[in-house]
Scaffold this active site. Structure first.
Site, short mmCIF file in Angstrom:
data_model
loop_
_atom_site.label_atom_id
_atom_site.label_comp_id
_atom_site.label_asym_id
_atom_site.label_seq_id
_atom_site.Cartn_x
_atom_site.Cartn_y
_atom_site.Cartn_z
N CYS A 88 29.14 47.25 21.36
CA CYS A 88 30.51 46.95 21.76
C CYS A 88 31.02 47.95 22.79
O CYS A 88 32.06 47.76 23.38
CB CYS A 88 31.43 46.91 20.56
SG CYS A 88 30.96 45.62 19.42
N SER A 128 30.60 40.91 7.86
CA SER A 128 30.33 40.16 9.07
C SER A 128 29.28 39.09 8.79
O SER A 128 28.40 39.28 7.95
CB SER A 128 29.80 41.14 10.13
OG SER A 128 29.13 40.45 11.15
N HIS A 155 27.37 37.65 11.51
CA HIS A 155 26.28 37.72 12.48
C HIS A 155 25.44 39.00 12.40
O HIS A 155 24.48 39.15 13.15
CB HIS A 155 26.81 37.52 13.91
CG HIS A 155 27.48 38.71 14.50
ND1 HIS A 155 26.87 39.54 15.41
CD2 HIS A 155 28.70 39.23 14.31
CE1 HIS A 155 27.70 40.50 15.76
NE2 HIS A 155 28.82 40.34 15.11
N THR A 200 42.80 26.82 10.90
CA THR A 200 41.85 25.89 10.30
C THR A 200 40.52 26.58 10.06
O THR A 200 39.98 27.23 10.93
CB THR A 200 41.65 24.68 11.24
OG1 THR A 200 42.89 24.02 11.38
CG2 THR A 200 40.63 23.72 10.66
#
Lengths: 389, 141, 380
Positions: free
Chosen positions: A329, A203, A205, A243
């Site tokens: 979460c 990850s 972050h 992208t």
């Protein structure tokens, strides 16, 4: 509400390091690397160069090869790609997957979806310290097991599994091994040249990089194949189309570069703060319980159970501290942490547990204040409650 | 995903942080009615004490509470609201209506019911004998 | 300093968008799922961004689901819709972006029935053909609102009407359209719509799927329950906020931007036609105000793009996502162009920061390149 809230929730997300923010800002402006890295023209090539440099930086932290790093939108996508990708690709070989009960929701929800798609999943129960033992993994393996997914460090309690030992067992069995390393990268040494791991999720972050970017390591030597999750354009060796967000990738690269260079400093800093916090809490609240293994763990996470008080009140009383009652979460959901319950904690204690997670920018003073606030609120609520019995 | 504490207004927050009349009457106090409700393993436990004055009205209250912020704030607000009422009025006092006035979320209705049950259990111990006899022993909490 | 004329590939970040993003990159900002103040502030910022994106396309904020970009949103729309309805049929136009085309191909490989809707020589989806295909039943029809190569605008409203009459859902990839023409999710009657931030001067790495909430979708990235359970993963907060501001600016400035782009485009086309052997694709279709795809007789598009690149002009031969493959454009082939004509394509896509001077410089350079090579064999 006080102006300054003490942030002790680094395991949920970290602030972006100023050096990372600066690199990212440089990519976002017209003079910077804003072009589409897939474009053939000069601005596009320049952007591609920056992306490849970031890939080198991410690979370097975990001693992987350049070609083994696939950029994704985050560790959740990496987990999805690894698990669904491998399970679906090898579905004719076998339809059994092994994981643990205390994985991140990104793994658990994905395994639940696999079950709906006709796979069987074994969820290993952790031991009382929150560890997944290699023997428990060995017992869960079946002839039709194609994939094992075990996290390196648990996000709620911070315990670190012996992925070298687990990987050896998984490989001896001929299955693929995926590891979610969102909480361990940059905090524990990871050497993918040595570790028997086929797929590993990272990850941005959680390591002072930006949100919305992650990576999946796909070991080239093991020739593991994946069904892509996102199609269209054939980016990232066809494994992950879309992208590439240059500024996000460059930010993650810089974050991983800093993590590699400053890992021992970060680890020393966080270990000392965590130790200080636990000692201060334990001195004020001797009945407080440490959740998770005392030593086999990551440096920054401290999960403490406070007996005799109700969890929502404790969390609300400590509202001016940014801490977590469980994994962010799932924290809006008030059911007690499934991780702590899997460790055998009762609902009351699971509910009144707090996860503190310190990081690069945490200070001793913040830790001291936090311990003071929490123990004060604990005693206040404890006095408010009827005598137990 | 919503803020789980969004349903707590400033009144609830204030009474949670600085509850009024918390604790229990010191031994030796007279004309005390006590009642309890809820179970800790179900997440809520409330013990209420009502002190009845010589003219048959509630002079003061105390309570112990284990529970969520709403339960704590409701104990505090209820303890204020009961002062000056007769025990019969206290037994009919609707903590649920109070919770509604505070705009507490519907799932906090159980908290209000628990507080109401504890108050009713205490007030229900009042009888005419208590009103005339100042020497009623303290009821077991 | 090169002149950037490839805005359908990506756009430079608007400085006001950057200003909105920088504080989020620098300060301490929480995980929007956390209950503490940092988390709440993050959630408020996310909700504001959702409302701004919704306003750009006249949708309701809860209809907006943030994704990691347009490609993921297209994947979620197609896979999510067909996975929620087993053994269903999927109709996609033959000029879709790779994100739709390749997802449809992958679904076909997994056993789903996939049909392509043809287009006419002006890059317009053949509606009578769609109607006929719908007779066989379908779960989802995917027709883009504006094509990324030619800029041709599709009659999505009519396609939605046809789809709905046969009980099918309509998805439209509005990535190129948003910010360059009025887009109204509600009026179009679409059930699903894809947007991307970096095509409207927002940041890369963030997109959105707009969903009519009666549409059942099966999530493709699971874990954490974000975005109404349809898209797990910690939200890209700075990205979403940047997208929101970019969408707001695009909405407020839409008319001015379109006027500017159209004036530039008309100037470019008028001058291009002065060169000999120039063919403009989809010239008679209604097109985006910023896009010109053309070929110059006798010249390979890739070669022209390279020569222009050497002279400091960033243009493309078609979709950036296929520039490495060397295959001719599937869009031009679908329009009935032969392989040679299709290989001649050059796409100029303008942005708000371009000027007439940029175009005059481009035209002069093109004139010089073609004058020098006129008569030579350009197909190496």
């Amino acid at each position: 509400m006080p102006e300054k809230i003490i942030y002790l929730d680094y395991a949920a997300t970290t602030p972006v390091d100023a050096r990372v923010a600066q690199k990212m800002a440089g990519c976002l402006t017209c003079e910077g690397l804003f072009a589409n890295p897939a474009s053939a023209h000069a601005p596009g090539r320049k952007a591609r160069g920056a992306v490849e440099q970031a890939r080198v930086q991410v690979a370097a932290l975990v001693n992987a090869d350049l070609g083994e790093i696939i950029f994704t939108s985050g560790a959740t996508e990496s987990d999805n790609l690894a698990i669904k990708g491998a399970a679906h690709f090898y579905r004719n070989k076998g339809r059994h997957v092994v994981t643990s009960r205390i994985e991140h929701k990104a793994v658990l929800d994905t395994c639940k979806q696999l079950e709906r798609d006709g796979f069987e999943v074994t969820y290993i129960k952790p031991d009382a310290d929150g560890l997944i033992g290699p023997q428990a993994v060995a017992q869960a393996l079946r002839p039709d097991t194609v994939l094992v997914s075990i996290m390196h460090v648990n996000n709620e309690i911070g315990t670190a599994n012996d992925i070298a030992a687990i990987g050896a067992i998984v490989h001896a069995h001929g299955a693929w091994f995926h590891v979610d390393a969102a909480q361990s990268a940059g905090k524990l040494p990871i050497d993918l040249k040595q570790l028997p791991v086929d797929l590993m999720s990272f990850s941005g972050h959680k390591l002072y990089g930006p949100k919305g970017i992650g990576a999946l390591y796909v070991r080239s030597q093991s020739h593991v194949n994946l069904d892509p999750l996102i199609h269209g354009g054939g980016h990232e060796h066809g494994l992950r189309s879309g992208t590439l967000a240059t500024h996000q990738i460059v930010g993650m690269g810089e974050a991983y570069r800093i993590a590699r260079e400053e890992m021992s400093k970060d680890v020393t800093h966080c270990s000392a703060l965590r130790q200080q916090l636990w000692q201060a809490l334990h001195a004020e609240v001797p009945e407080a319980l440490l959740n998770g293994h005392p030593t086999q763990r990551v440096c920054g996470i401290l999960n403490v159970g406070f007996p005799g008080i109700e969890g929502e009140s404790l969390l609300f009383a400590c509202h001016d501290l940014a801490v977590s009652g469980g994994s962010a979460c799932t924290s809006a959901d008030k059911t007690p942490s499934f991780v702590l319950r899997a460790l055998g904690r009762d609902d009351q204690l699971a509910g009144s547990s707090i996860r503190f997670s310190v990081g690069r920018f945490t200070t001793k003073e913040e830790v001291q204040t936090a311990a003071h606030i929490v123990s004060g609120e604990y005693h206040r609520l404890r006095e408010l409650a009827p005598a137990a019995g | 995903m919503s803020d789980p504490f969004a349903g707590y207004n400033d009144t609830v927050r204030t009474h949670f942080r600085t509850p009024r009349n918390a604790g229990r009457f010191a031994a030796g106090h007279e004309r005390i009615l006590a009642g309890s409700a809820g179970q800790r393993r179900h997440g809520r436990e409330v013990e209420f004490q009502l002190q009845v004055t010589a003219d048959g009205r509630i002079g003061d209250c105390r309570y112990h509470v284990y529970g969520c912020p709403a339960t704590i704030a409701l104990c505090s607000l209820t303890s204020e609201a009961l002062k000056g009422r007769t025990p019969a009025e206290a037994a009919g006092f609707s903590v649920v209506a109070l919770a509604d006035q505070l705009g507490l979320p519907a799932e906090k209705r159980d908290a209000a019911v628990t507080v109401e049950d504890a108050v009713r259990a205490a007030a229900g111990r009042y009888n005419a004998a208590l009103a005339v006899s100042p020497a009623v022993p303290q009821l077991q909490a | 300093m090169s002149i950037f004329l490839d805005h359908n590939a990506t756009t430079p970040l608007e400085p006001r968008v950057l200003d909105a993003m920088l504080p989020l990159l620098r300060g301490t900002h929480g995980n929007p799922a956390s209950v503490h103040r940092f988390g709440r502030e993050a959630r408020v910022a996310l909700d504001r961004a959702r409302a701004q994106v919704a306003a750009l396309v006249n949708a309701q904020p809860p209809q907006v689901m943030f994704t990691s970009g347009g490609t993921e949103a297209d994947n979620l729309a197609l896979r999510g819709a067909v996975h929620a309805a087993p053994r269903s049929r999927l109709l996609v136009s033959s000029i879709e972006h790779a994100a739709v085309q390749e997802t449809a191909d992958a679904l076909a490989k997994d056993g789903w029935a996939v049909e392509r809707i043809p287009v006419d020589s002006e890059c317009r989806v053949d509606l009578p053909a769609l109607e006929k295909l719908l007779d066989g039943g379908a779960r989802l029809v995917s027709v883009m609102l504006a094509n990324n190569e030619t800029g041709a605008i599709q009659d999505v409203c009519a396609a939605a009407g046809l789809a709905h009459a046969r009980g099918a859902l309509l998805h439209t990839d509005a990535i190129q359209a948003a910010g360059k023409m009025p887009v109204d999710f509600t009026a179009l009657g679409a059930d699903l719509m894809t947007l991307s931030a970096h095509k409207l001067n927002g940041p890369r790495g963030v997109g959105a799927l707009i969903r009519n909430r009666r549409v059942d979708l099966s999530p493709q990235i699971t874990g954490g329950g974000q975005e109404q359970g349809l898209r797990g993963g910690t939200e890209n907060l700075a990205g979403a906020v940047g997208f929101g501001v970019a969408a707001e600016l695009a909405r407020v400035e839409l008319n001015a931007r379109c006027r500017h782009l159209r004036a530039l485009r008309d100037h470019l086309e008028a001058q291009l036609k002065q060169l000999s052997g120039v063919r403009i694709f989809a010239a008679h279709a209604e097109r985006l105000p910023n896009t010109v795809q053309f070929a110059i007789d006798g010249y390979a598009g890739e070669w022209l793009v390279m020569e222009l690149d050497r002279r400091g002009f960033a243009v493309s031969s078609g979709s950036a996502c296929h520039s490495a493959s060397g295959r001719p454009s599937h869009v031009l082939l679908a329009m009935g162009c032969n392989d040679t004509v299709a290989r001649g394509a050059v796409r100029v896509s303008l942005g708000v920061e371009n000027s007439v001077d940029d175009l005059d410089a481009l035209l002069a350079t093109l004139g010089a390149i073609t004058a020098r090579r006129r008569g030579a064999v350009a197909f190496a």
